[in-house]
Design a protein around this motif. Sequence first.
Motif, PDB file in Angstrom:
ATOM      1  N   PHE A   5       0.844  -1.195   0.000  1.00  0.00           N
ATOM      2  CA  PHE A   5       0.000   0.000   0.000  1.00  0.00           C
ATOM      3  C   PHE A   5       0.880   1.247   0.000  1.00  0.00           C
ATOM      4  N   ILE A   6       0.425   2.262  -0.720  1.00  0.00           N
ATOM      5  CA  ILE A   6       1.120   3.538  -0.795  1.00  0.00           C
ATOM      6  C   ILE A   6       0.273   4.576  -0.071  1.00  0.00           C
ATOM      7  N   PRO A   7       0.821   5.273   0.932  1.00  0.00           N
ATOM      8  CA  PRO A   7       0.032   6.293   1.620  1.00  0.00           C
ATOM      9  C   PRO A   7      -0.224   7.504   0.727  1.00  0.00           C
ATOM     10  N   SER A   8      -1.439   8.055   0.844  1.00  0.00           N
ATOM     11  CA  SER A   8      -1.796   9.226   0.044  1.00  0.00           C
ATOM     12  C   SER A   8      -2.871  10.031   0.755  1.00  0.00           C
ATOM     13  N   ASP A   9      -2.492  11.162   1.306  1.00  0.00           N
ATOM     14  CA  ASP A   9      -3.442  12.108   1.902  1.00  0.00           C
ATOM     15  C   ASP A   9      -4.390  11.426   2.887  1.00  0.00           C
ATOM     16  N   GLY A  10      -3.825  10.612   3.770  1.00  0.00           N
ATOM     17  CA  GLY A  10      -4.612  10.000   4.846  1.00  0.00           C
ATOM     18  C   GLY A  10      -5.251   8.673   4.516  1.00  0.00           C
ATOM     19  N   ILE A  11      -5.107   8.189   3.285  1.00  0.00           N
ATOM     20  CA  ILE A  11      -5.621   6.859   2.948  1.00  0.00           C
ATOM     21  C   ILE A  11      -4.490   6.005   2.396  1.00  0.00           C
ATOM     22  N   ARG A  12      -4.792   4.714   2.187  1.00  0.00           N
ATOM     23  CA  ARG A  12      -3.807   3.789   1.621  1.00  0.00           C
ATOM     24  C   ARG A  12      -4.275   3.331   0.250  1.00  0.00           C
ATOM     25  N   LEU A  13      -3.373   3.404  -0.726  1.00  0.00           N
ATOM     26  CA  LEU A  13      -3.657   2.969  -2.086  1.00  0.00           C
ATOM     27  C   LEU A  13      -3.073   1.583  -2.314  1.00  0.00           C
TER      28      LEU A  13
END
Length: 243
Positions: A5-13
């Motif tokens: 998972f890649i973190p992005s603006d408070g969520i995980r992608l």
Amino acid sequence: MNEFFIPSDGIRLHAKLDKPEGFTKGPLCILIHGFTGHMEEDHIIAVKDAMLESGVAVLRAEMYGHGKSEGEFKNHTLYKWVTNALSVVSYARTLDFVTDLYLSGHSQGGLLTMLVGGMCADDFKAILPLSPAWMIPEITRDGSILGTSFDPAHIPVSVKSGDWELSGDYIRVAQTIHVEDEIARYNGPVYIVHGDADSVVPYSYAEKAHALYHDCTVVPIHGADHCFEEHLDELKQAIRDFF
């Protein structure tokens, strides 16, 4: 294949990284799905496989509210997708095995490719929009999205069509975007693959993009629909031909 998972603006992608056999160092392409899509769709897998066969590593990522990424589909917007894509690009920049970076996406992911290509023009050796739905901002300003109509001056709380529902914020955001601005900012090679029987995004939009980009090739897949069903081999060959 590595899954993470890649973190992005408070969520995980949700992301998957595939490398060609024997690969130690070389090019990488970020690959993004479409509006209601995910990374395991047949046409995304076909593109991924063609890239691997061409010696290119592939980083697939699912955007906000899609696949196994966090967030609700209903609440996704193009701003959120742009933020997500920038996070994925930032991650890709940290990979020490990458020699050249490419960006590719299908449909709304193709629109995203065109937007982020302009925003990060120095990062990409080339961009590869696939059936790019870059008419979305235009049609939302006119009062429609994928066959559903609304008053563009009085945006509803949500819009529905078939199995999907979108917050009105999707429309508010889309109406502010002018893709031509990012087209003008990208001077590198652009390689558009588009089915000439696409009823979702007319082939004429590929031709319109070709006229606007500085260095653009359009490859028509004759008889192919929006997701290249029954034409996946031709889609794969078009990707192999580019690399």
